[in-house]
Design an enzyme around this catalytic site. Structure first.
Site, PDB file in Angstrom:
ATOM      1  N   TYR A  47       7.740   0.766  -4.236  1.00  0.00           N
ATOM      2  CA  TYR A  47       7.465   1.771  -3.210  1.00  0.00           C
ATOM      3  C   TYR A  47       8.598   1.855  -2.192  1.00  0.00           C
ATOM      4  CZ  TYR A  47       2.575   1.420  -4.822  1.00  0.00           C
ATOM      5  OH  TYR A  47       1.424   1.387  -5.565  1.00  0.00           O
ATOM      6  N   ILE A 224      -8.395   1.957  -2.609  1.00  0.00           N
ATOM      7  CA  ILE A 224      -7.227   1.975  -1.722  1.00  0.00           C
ATOM      8  C   ILE A 224      -6.701   3.410  -1.572  1.00  0.00           C
ATOM      9  CG2 ILE A 224      -6.528  -0.423  -1.934  1.00  0.00           C
ATOM     10  CD1 ILE A 224      -4.565   0.419  -4.152  1.00  0.00           C
ATOM     11  N   ARG A 226      -4.970   6.730   0.174  1.00  0.00           N
ATOM     12  CA  ARG A 226      -3.782   6.892   1.011  1.00  0.00           C
ATOM     13  C   ARG A 226      -3.945   8.116   1.894  1.00  0.00           C
ATOM     14  NH1 ARG A 226       1.129   8.565  -2.367  1.00  0.00           N
ATOM     15  NH2 ARG A 226       0.157  10.597  -2.113  1.00  0.00           N
ATOM     16  N   SER A 227      -3.523   7.992   3.155  1.00  0.00           N
ATOM     17  CA  SER A 227      -3.510   9.129   4.066  1.00  0.00           C
ATOM     18  C   SER A 227      -2.556   8.817   5.209  1.00  0.00           C
ATOM     19  CB  SER A 227      -4.912   9.412   4.622  1.00  0.00           C
ATOM     20  OG  SER A 227      -4.875  10.528   5.508  1.00  0.00           O
ATOM     21  N   ASN A 236     -12.107   7.644   5.862  1.00  0.00           N
ATOM     22  CA  ASN A 236     -12.105   6.826   4.642  1.00  0.00           C
ATOM     23  C   ASN A 236     -12.722   5.455   4.863  1.00  0.00           C
ATOM     24  OD1 ASN A 236     -10.898   8.888   3.200  1.00  0.00           O
ATOM     25  ND2 ASN A 236      -8.837   8.033   3.319  1.00  0.00           N
TER      26      ASN A 236
END
Length: 274
Positions: A47, A224, A226-227, A236
């Site tokens: 990543y 898990i 993502r935002s 979430n």
């Protein structure tokens, strides 16, 4: 926050997927997540944002001991020397002596699994990670991994959302006492447009995305999402105050008949069939 217990690990049931959260914007998004209550960060060498995760953790003021941090090493670095080098660099990037969970990100098609599992186990024995696990492993590869590991494997991180049938792999993972960690749990935006999810969400005063996450939680999975949006990050996490009925769970289960896979790169293994 609820937790999933798995072979000695205690994993927060909602975590933050941090892929693509890079640079200053990434630091701020991860910091906001920690500020609103996230205690599980999922990063990876690939990543390119281990530094951002570490910086956000320090900037948040949240105690290191209260945050479960996962990182992963990909198939390109499956040989033991490469594996160790990438892990050491990851710890430097995070500015941490140890992570909570280290995963083989993808199984290698060229390096014998025993070699990579050996490097994974060594990382735990050397104190560089508290726990070890796998990601994107099929049921057959799980069996192979358990034959050669000398340490307990605590999870298999795989794609799970209402539109994919992962029954066989989920069962194989749980059979080993491992947690299933669901990545892309809202199918990269496809969940909010699903009529059944919206309707069920309306009945509970929740969004389609929250219903999707609740569905996974009721299956006993870790998710898990993502935002980068503060409101979405908070939403979430806000999935522990309602339950889905048996009929609702059954209706959502029917969505998996499409068996839609979002993540399927060229280096993926031959996936399990429903």
């Amino acid at each position: 926050m609820q937790f999933v217990e798995a072979n000695g690990a205690r994993i927060p049931q909602i975590g933050l997927g941090t892929m693509q959260l890079t640079g200053e914007a990434g630091v701020q998004a991860i910091k906001i997540a920690l500020e609103v209550g996230y205690r599980h960060l999922d990063t990876a060498a690939h990543y390119g944002n281990e530094k951002e995760n570490g910086e956000a953790l320090r900037a948040s003021g949240v105690k290191r001991a209260n945050v479960f941090i996962t990182t992963k090493i990909r198939q390109d670095d499956a040989m033991p020397d490469d594996f160790a080098r990438v892990l050491d660099q990851g710890l430097v990037n995070l500015k941490l002596p140890q992570v909570d969970l280290l995963l083989i990100h993808w199984p290698s098609k060229t390096v014998p699994l025993a070699l990579t599992i050996g490097a994974l186990c060594k990382a735990k024995k050397d104190g560089k990670t508290k726990h070890i696990g796998l990601s994107n492993f099929t049921a057959a590869l799980l069996d192979e991994a358990w034959k050669v590991t000398t340490e307990p494997l605590v999870c298999n991180q795989i794609e799970v959302h209402p539109f994919i049938n992962q029954d066989k792999l989920i069962a194989a993972t749980k059979k080993r006492g491992m947690a299933v960690v669901a990545y892309v749990p809202i199918a990269r935006g496809k969940v909010p447009g699903a009529e059944a999810l919206k309707r069920i969400g309306n009945a509970h005063g929740k969004s389609a995305a929250q219903v999707s996450l609740r569905y996974l939680i009721e299956l006993g999975l870790v998710a898990i999402p993502r935002s980068t949006n503060r409101d979405h990050l908070k939403a979430n996490l806000d999935v522990f105050d309602f339950k889905l009925s048996g009929a609702e769970m059954a209706e959502l289960k029917k969505l998996s008949a499409t068996n839609m896979r979002v993540v399927n790169p060229p280096h993926a293994p031959v996936w399990d069939t429903p």
